[in-house]
Design a protein around this motif. Structure first.
Motif, PDB file in Angstrom:
ATOM      1  N   ARG A  81     -19.930  -7.965  -0.901  1.00 26.21           N
ATOM      2  CA  ARG A  81     -19.361  -7.225   0.238  1.00 26.21           C
ATOM      3  C   ARG A  81     -18.384  -8.109   1.015  1.00 26.21           C
ATOM      4  O   ARG A  81     -17.355  -7.646   1.489  1.00 26.21           O
ATOM      5  CB  ARG A  81     -20.467  -6.727   1.174  1.00 26.21           C
ATOM      6  N   TYR A  82     -18.715  -9.386   1.144  1.00 28.01           N
ATOM      7  CA  TYR A  82     -17.839 -10.311   1.852  1.00 28.01           C
ATOM      8  C   TYR A  82     -16.506 -10.438   1.115  1.00 28.01           C
ATOM      9  O   TYR A  82     -15.438 -10.408   1.727  1.00 28.01           O
ATOM     10  CB  TYR A  82     -18.505 -11.681   2.006  1.00 28.01           C
ATOM     11  N   LEU A 116     -14.510  -7.397   1.746  1.00 29.35           N
ATOM     12  CA  LEU A 116     -13.970  -7.421   3.104  1.00 29.35           C
ATOM     13  C   LEU A 116     -12.754  -8.329   3.197  1.00 29.35           C
ATOM     14  O   LEU A 116     -11.727  -7.959   3.783  1.00 29.35           O
ATOM     15  CB  LEU A 116     -15.050  -7.871   4.092  1.00 29.35           C
ATOM     16  N   SER A 149      -9.888  -6.656   1.458  1.00 29.03           N
ATOM     17  CA  SER A 149      -9.356  -5.567   2.284  1.00 29.03           C
ATOM     18  C   SER A 149      -8.525  -6.106   3.434  1.00 29.03           C
ATOM     19  O   SER A 149      -7.468  -5.557   3.750  1.00 29.03           O
ATOM     20  CB  SER A 149     -10.499  -4.710   2.835  1.00 29.03           C
ATOM     21  N   SER A 150      -8.990  -7.175   4.061  1.00 30.98           N
ATOM     22  CA  SER A 150      -8.228  -7.723   5.183  1.00 30.98           C
ATOM     23  C   SER A 150      -6.897  -8.287   4.699  1.00 30.98           C
ATOM     24  O   SER A 150      -5.882  -8.152   5.386  1.00 30.98           O
ATOM     25  CB  SER A 150      -9.035  -8.780   5.938  1.00 30.98           C
TER      26      SER A 150
END
Length: 133
Positions: A69-70, A73, A76-77
């Motif tokens: 998940r990290y 993230l 995505s960022s």
């Protein structure tokens, strides 16, 4: 403690759930007493070993899920930052359009005065673009 022929769960079977586990308030002392009466020491050690291994497996699984998940993230960022940069470039281009259209109109007005081909006006426009951009 029960010895030898235990009436507890067979090897590999799960022990009974603690009393009151569904309501969230088990009486752990009576649960421990009932296990000590229904299981041999070897069965309790095996139960402890399995519970510890299961807990470690769950911790590992959780770490892997969180790491995944990290990474998602962070990816995505990065995409958001890339989109922000592209949006700024597009905004700058759109804001420049009125000025470019005005300069193009001025050049178009000069073409009939410059002659049939208007090459001098086009060359001047390109030279101005290079200076301003």
């Amino acid at each position: 403690m029960a010895m030898g022929g235990s009436s507890g769960p067979p090897p590999g079977a799960s022990p009974p759930a603690p009393p009151g586990a569904a309501s969230g308030g088990p009486n752990l002392t009576s649960y421990a007493n009932s296990l000590s009466k229904s299981m041999t020491i070897q069965e309790m050690r095996e139960l402890h070993r399995r519970a510890t291994a299961d807990a470690e497996a769950k911790r590992t699984e959780l770490r892997l899920v969180l790491a995944s998940r990290y990474r998602e993230l962070v990816g995505s960022s990065d995409e958001v930052l890339h989109m922000q940069a592209r949006a700024k470039e597009l905004d700058d281009l759109v804001r420049a359009l009125p000025g470019l259209a005005e300069r193009l109109a001025r050049c178009a007005e000069r073409i009939p005065a410059a002659g049939a081909d208007g090459q001098d006006v086009a060359d001047d426009f390109v030279t101005e673009e290079k200076k301003s951009g």
